[in-house]
Design an enzyme around this catalytic site. Structure first.
Site, PDB file in Angstrom:
ATOM      1  N   ARG A  56       3.771  12.962  15.589  1.00 41.08           N
ATOM      2  CA  ARG A  56       2.514  12.324  15.946  1.00 41.08           C
ATOM      3  C   ARG A  56       1.677  13.319  16.730  1.00 41.08           C
ATOM      4  NH1 ARG A  56       0.736   9.994  20.207  1.00 41.08           N
ATOM      5  NH2 ARG A  56       2.735   9.963  21.275  1.00 41.08           N
ATOM      6  N   HIS A  79      -4.079   7.495  12.891  1.00 46.31           N
ATOM      7  CA  HIS A  79      -3.994   8.845  13.453  1.00 46.31           C
ATOM      8  C   HIS A  79      -3.110   8.864  14.698  1.00 46.31           C
ATOM      9  CE1 HIS A  79      -5.111  12.775  15.019  1.00 46.31           C
ATOM     10  NE2 HIS A  79      -5.325  12.170  16.178  1.00 46.31           N
ATOM     11  N   GLU A  80      -3.261   7.863  15.553  1.00 41.91           N
ATOM     12  CA  GLU A  80      -2.477   7.827  16.787  1.00 41.91           C
ATOM     13  C   GLU A  80      -0.985   7.680  16.516  1.00 41.91           C
ATOM     14  OE1 GLU A  80      -3.668   8.456  19.666  1.00 41.91           O
ATOM     15  OE2 GLU A  80      -5.800   8.367  19.180  1.00 41.91           O
ATOM     16  N   THR A  81      -0.621   7.112  15.384  1.00 42.21           N
ATOM     17  CA  THR A  81       0.786   6.829  15.078  1.00 42.21           C
ATOM     18  C   THR A  81       1.262   7.564  13.830  1.00 42.21           C
ATOM     19  OG1 THR A  81       0.097   4.873  13.802  1.00 42.21           O
ATOM     20  CG2 THR A  81       0.655   4.526  16.126  1.00 42.21           C
TER      21      THR A  81
END
Length: 320
Positions: A3, A144-146
């Protein structure tokens, strides 16, 4: 698979608000300045919309004045399920249940729909194209964060959103107890779709969704509905001088003169600026920004909507 970003970077931009490490923003401490966006000015000279700012000692735009409404769960949000049936959810987040993803099995469709229906206006504002763009933008930023994607991943890197539940570094406590307490032995590292970080964000989110997240931060990594609710709360809530991501993507935000001079114009790019502008924006091309845009374009294509312009924040100054 790794990530690439976490919301803790964005939170660094908010530390002055909570820690007092920046000059005061309003009131007698700042020459009588008034907070932007109708926020309250606390007795200490900082802007916000909760009781520490609007309650005892508030200097201006207090409870009797218009202040931004922090969304709380309700029974609104009627047709998110119509726009995002389970088959579409599975297509967009194709590998979220893959065994190679640390969070496989956590992010369920039913949890997403239950959380979405808890916030009036989320995915239900405007015409169908506007609703779809908001859902695409939310799922893109949180993907995107994960993300667990990589350049040569099956079906491409943008099919691997929602691969992680918690950030990989779980040693940090992220406790800043000035305005919100920290429970003994609890850590407030990034969890959930938006990778919520820091005790004060857990406190504010918990207050909004009526969960004690200060004492139970692990709810974000064990209860998928709570996890989604905190991400949608973050999406729907303005932060200091920043509009909510919801208002930006639904066309309800009008840039101020300061925004315009900073290059902050309506479009998906401003949402990246809201989330992580202090790290990613204003210095030309950035791979993290490109990743956010890549997810958004893919999801807009699946929804059959035009992503619009101003997708990056390469030439925008951050809000901080």
């Amino acid at each position: 698979m790794k990530r690439t970003l976490k919301v803790s970077f964005f939170i660094l931009c908010l530390l002055p608000l909570f820690l007092g490490s920046k000059a005061e923003q309003c009131g007698s401490q700042a020459g009588g300045a008034v907070c932007p966006n109708g926020l309250c000015c606390s007795k200490f000279g900082f802007c916000g919309s909760t009781d520490p700012y609007c309650g005892d000692g508030c200097q201006s735009q207090c409870k009797s004045s218009p202040t931004p409404t922090i969304p709380t769960p309700s029974t609104g949000g009627g047709d998110v399920g119509r726009l995002v049936p389970s088959s579409l959810f599975d297509q967009m987040l194709k590998y979220r249940n893959d065994g190679r993803c640390a969070g496989h099995g956590f992010y369920t469709y039913d949890a997403f729909i239950a959380a979405a229906r808890s916030f009036n206006g989320f995915g239900t504002t405007g015409d169908d194209n506007t609703k779809k763009k908001e859902l695409a933008a939310f799922l893109a930023q949180t993907s995107h964060e994960t993300t667990g994607g990589w350049p040569t991943a099956p079906d491409g890197p943008y099919a691997w959103g929602y691969c992680f539940v918690s950030e990989q570094n779980t040693q940090e406590v992220y406790c800043s107890p000035k305005d919100w307490p920290c429970a003994p032995g609890k850590k407030y590292y990034g969890r959930g779709p938006i990778q919520l970080t820091h005790n004060y964000n857990y406190g504010l989110a918990g207050q909004a969704i009526k969960e004690d997240l200060i004492n139970n931060p692990d709810l974000l990594s064990t209860n998928p509905t709570v996890s989604f609710k905190t991400a949608i709360w973050f999406w729907m809530t303005p932060q200091a001088n920043k509009p909510s991501s919801h208002d930006v993507i639904t066309g309800r935000w009008t840039p101020s003169a300061a925004d315009s001079s900073a290059g902050r114009v309506p479009g998906y790019g401003v949402i990246t600026n809201i989330i992580n502008g202090g790290i990613e924006c204003g210095h030309g091309q950035d791979n993290r920004v490109d990743d956010r845009v890549g997810f958004y374009k893919r999801y807009c294509q699946i929804f059959g909507v035009d992503p619009g312009g101003n997708l990056d924040c390469n030439n925008q100054r951050s809000f901080a």
